[in-house]
Structure formats: C-alpha cells, structure tokens
Enzyme design. Sequence first.
Site, PDB file in Angstrom:
ATOM      1  N   TYR A 142       0.719  -1.153   0.088  1.00  0.00           N
ATOM      2  CA  TYR A 142       0.006   0.029   0.062  1.00  0.00           C
ATOM      3  C   TYR A 142       0.911   1.171  -0.005  1.00  0.00           C
ATOM      4  O   TYR A 142       0.505   2.134  -0.667  1.00  0.00           O
ATOM      5  CB  TYR A 142      -1.075   0.038   0.994  1.00  0.00           C
ATOM      6  CG  TYR A 142      -2.008  -0.642   1.302  1.00  0.00           C
ATOM      7  CD1 TYR A 142      -2.118  -2.192   0.957  1.00  0.00           C
ATOM      8  CD2 TYR A 142      -3.593  -0.063   1.156  1.00  0.00           C
ATOM      9  CE1 TYR A 142      -3.266  -2.782   0.812  1.00  0.00           C
ATOM     10  CE2 TYR A 142      -4.602  -0.743   1.010  1.00  0.00           C
ATOM     11  CZ  TYR A 142      -4.585  -2.086   0.997  1.00  0.00           C
ATOM     12  OH  TYR A 142      -5.686  -2.778   0.730  1.00  0.00           O
ATOM     13  N   LYS A 187       3.779 -15.403   3.453  1.00  0.00           N
ATOM     14  CA  LYS A 187       4.178 -16.212   2.518  1.00  0.00           C
ATOM     15  C   LYS A 187       5.593 -16.281   2.388  1.00  0.00           C
ATOM     16  O   LYS A 187       6.355 -15.869   1.563  1.00  0.00           O
ATOM     17  CB  LYS A 187       3.633 -15.434   1.387  1.00  0.00           C
ATOM     18  CG  LYS A 187       3.641 -16.123  -0.023  1.00  0.00           C
ATOM     19  CD  LYS A 187       2.413 -17.319  -0.220  1.00  0.00           C
ATOM     20  CE  LYS A 187       2.737 -18.049  -1.470  1.00  0.00           C
ATOM     21  NZ  LYS A 187       2.174 -19.426  -1.397  1.00  0.00           N
ATOM     22  N   ASP A 219      -2.080 -18.677   1.907  1.00  0.00           N
ATOM     23  CA  ASP A 219      -2.778 -19.298   0.747  1.00  0.00           C
ATOM     24  C   ASP A 219      -3.610 -20.415   1.792  1.00  0.00           C
ATOM     25  O   ASP A 219      -5.019 -20.922   1.875  1.00  0.00           O
ATOM     26  CB  ASP A 219      -2.369 -20.021  -0.458  1.00  0.00           C
ATOM     27  CG  ASP A 219      -0.900 -20.590  -0.015  1.00  0.00           C
ATOM     28  OD1 ASP A 219      -0.390 -20.450   0.975  1.00  0.00           O
ATOM     29  OD2 ASP A 219      -0.431 -21.158  -0.872  1.00  0.00           O
ATOM     30  N   ASP A 243      -6.021  -7.416   4.382  1.00  0.00           N
ATOM     31  CA  ASP A 243      -7.203  -6.528   3.628  1.00  0.00           C
ATOM     32  C   ASP A 243      -8.135  -8.135   3.122  1.00  0.00           C
ATOM     33  O   ASP A 243      -9.303  -7.768   3.142  1.00  0.00           O
ATOM     34  CB  ASP A 243      -6.781  -5.825   2.490  1.00  0.00           C
ATOM     35  CG  ASP A 243      -7.937  -5.192   1.768  1.00  0.00           C
ATOM     36  OD1 ASP A 243      -8.852  -4.707   2.425  1.00  0.00           O
ATOM     37  OD2 ASP A 243      -7.878  -5.327   0.403  1.00  0.00           O
ATOM     38  N   ASP A 247     -11.968  -9.574   4.446  1.00  0.00           N
ATOM     39  CA  ASP A 247     -13.007  -9.600   3.784  1.00  0.00           C
ATOM     40  C   ASP A 247     -13.762 -11.191   3.756  1.00  0.00           C
ATOM     41  O   ASP A 247     -14.821 -11.090   3.750  1.00  0.00           O
ATOM     42  CB  ASP A 247     -13.016  -9.183   2.275  1.00  0.00           C
ATOM     43  CG  ASP A 247     -13.373  -7.758   2.060  1.00  0.00           C
ATOM     44  OD1 ASP A 247     -13.235  -6.811   3.035  1.00  0.00           O
ATOM     45  OD2 ASP A 247     -13.780  -7.365   0.811  1.00  0.00           O
TER      46      ASP A 247
HETATM   47  C1  IPM Z   1     -10.352  -1.497   3.875  1.00  0.00           C
HETATM   48  C2  IPM Z   1     -10.857  -1.187   2.647  1.00  0.00           C
HETATM   49  C3  IPM Z   1      -9.435   0.002   2.091  1.00  0.00           C
HETATM   50  C4  IPM Z   1      -8.182  -0.879   2.320  1.00  0.00           C
HETATM   51  C5  IPM Z   1      -9.747   0.766   0.875  1.00  0.00           C
HETATM   52  C6  IPM Z   1     -11.050   1.511   0.934  1.00  0.00           C
HETATM   53  C7  IPM Z   1      -8.409   1.585   0.573  1.00  0.00           C
HETATM   54  O1  IPM Z   1     -10.721  -2.071   1.689  1.00  0.00           O
HETATM   55  O2  IPM Z   1     -10.202  -0.769   5.092  1.00  0.00           O
HETATM   56  O3  IPM Z   1     -10.273  -2.810   3.910  1.00  0.00           O
HETATM   57  O4  IPM Z   1      -7.857  -1.341   1.220  1.00  0.00           O
HETATM   58  O5  IPM Z   1      -7.641  -0.886   3.257  1.00  0.00           O
HETATM   59 MN    MN Z   2     -10.626  -3.780   2.475  1.00  0.00          MN
END
Ligand code: IPM
Ligand code: MN
Length: 350
Positions: A142, A187, A219, A243, A247
């Site tokens: 990032y 990894k 993985d 990240d 999710d």
């Molecule tokens: C999160 C989001 C952010 C990230 C985006 C919006 C930049 O997906 O907070 O997980 O990738 O960190």
């Molecule tokens: Mn995210």
Amino acid sequence: MDFKIALLPGDGIGPEVVDQAVKAVDAVCKKFGHTVTYTKALVGACAIDATGKAYPAETHDICMKSDAVLFGAVGDPRFDNDPSAKERPETGLLAMRKQLELYANLRPVETWKSLISKSPLKTELVDGADLICIRELTGGMYFGEKHEADDMAYDTCKYTRPEIERIVIKAFEIARNRRKKLTVVDKANVLASSRLWRKVAQEIAPKYPDVETDYMFVDKAAMVLIQNPKYFDVMVTENTFGDILTDEASVIAGSMGLLASASVGVHTSVYEPIHGSYPQAAGKNIANPLATILSAAMMFETSFGLMAEGKAIRDAVAASIDNGIVTEDLAGNNKAYGTTEVGDWVAAHI
Ligand code: IPM
Ligand code: MN
C-alpha cells in the site's frame, strides 16, 4: 468523562451509518454520565469535491485534537472508472492511516447465534467462531515504492524490522488477553518480506511463553478460515494479506455489515466499519449500521478503557439481532428495518 470525537462520515452510506453510531454514543454517554463534543470533518470524495484533497490538512488537525475518530467509508464510482485520477477517495483513508501512524488494524470476527443461518458456511463450522485479525496498516504494498507507466507498473512490499516488531508485539499482547493462541500469517516460502516477518516473530515469541504461536502461509490461511474458522484465535499479518483475509472472514459472521474495526497506533485511534461506501445504497435507508455501532463499542473499550459502556452497546446490538430489528442484508424473509429504525432501536435499548 468528557470526550472529543471527530466524525468523518465520508461518502456513500458513510454519513447514514455514522449518524446511527452517534445515537448509540449519545445514549451510552447519557446512561453513564459522560459528555461528548463532536467535530465533523471531510474525507474521501466529498473532501476532494470541496477542497481538492481527499484528507485535507484541516481534517488531520481535527483528528489530532480529538480523543477518537469515528469514520464511515470512502469511495465513489466516479473515481473507480477513472484510473488517471491522481487524488482518489481511498487516498484520503490511506493518508489518514499514515499521518496518524495507525499501524495496527484490529478486526474481530464474532458470530451471533440467531444469525448463524445467514452464514454460507455450515452451522457446526461457524457456531462459536471468535477470532481477531491484526492487520498491519501503514506498510507493505500500500505504501511501498510504486511505478505506474503504460508498459510497466509495480508496487513494492517493504517492511522494516521495527515496523514488524511493533505489530507482532501488539498481536502477542492481544493474544495474551484472549485464548492465548497466535497465528502469524505470511508467504515466507516465496517472499523476502515474509521471511523477515517470520524471523522477527520467532525472535519475539519466546517472550510470550504463555501464548501458543504458529506460522501459516497465507494461501493455507485463506482455506482454513473457511474450512475450520474455529482454528483461529488471533492472527497477525501484513497489510494486503489482512485486507483480503478480513473480507473473507466477514462471510463467517453472515454479513459484512457486522464487522467493526479499530485502527490504533501512535496518534488518535480511528473506529470504522470494514465495509465500503456501498454507493448503490446511499440515501436509501437500507445500509446496515451495526458495524459502525459496534465500532463505537470498540472505541469505548479500546480508547477509553470503558468496558461497561462498550458492553451496553454490544448488548443492545445483540438484542436488535435477536429481535429481528435488522436491515435487509440480515432480514431474509422477515421484515427488513431501515438504517435509522435500527439505529433508533439500538439507542433506545441502551
Ligand atoms: C479496507 C478498505 C480499504 C483498504 C480501501 C477502501 C482503501 O478495503 O479498509 O479494508 O484497502 O484498506
Ligand atoms: Mn478491505
């Protein structure tokens, strides 16, 4: 106590869900005899429109002077389809994390009995799952050196030893106060940065003999999260892996609209839902406010050390779920309530 809270609602559904969290914060402050002052500030696409910057200096100043930041979401389709845009809403979120030096992102995943049927995973896998992902937030690809041209582009995943040490120590401290199990996700079979992560974690581990530590490739971790989520107590990982895995982990709970987070580090901590700005739902009063309300609970616990206040919010959220006072993402065939109705109900219950 007397709190100064910065409100950064941002874009899309951000303002709606932050409004509901404010109702919960007000209710808790009233109940426990605290006072609170809010200062609103711009971030994301709305900040670009108003000032040209996604994280204006004035917003940073307000965050620095506050005791905590409640954040909604950033993002706008206008920018998603324009790869040439220099200033993007997400740049604002990243600038805020970097400038406030919020190196640790705490993302707990819990399950609610009455929602287990909402998870696409089998009940016996999900029932009782309770884990937290500690995501490094100010390093890796990032923020590493980037190059972007027509014929070639790259992002660099760079980590220094002190950057790894502080996040790994944070994870051990958190594990010590939970079920005392830490999984370091990397990894290391391929990436040099991961090998340094593993080396540093292996050096720190003996200082926490009460914590059982293991190491897992990312993985495999992605697979185990779905196959056996109860395997995990605390996991720690670098920015991009975290990240993606969080999710994925949100699916365990049944809706992304339930996952709260705290970003902590050197300056003022930020509390935000992990979901995005969900522009399709903006202004429709359908967005799930519970992740933001739960982020407010984390704020009381993590920034102010007020556990009873946090619990009052959590109990009210649990009651709203148990009583079916939920938005359409969780309602199934039952009546779906609006964002504001859920917010009002939770605040009243507190
Ligand atoms: C999160 C989001 C952010 C990230 C985006 C919006 C930049 O997906 O907070 O997980 O990738 O960190
Ligand atoms: Mn995210």
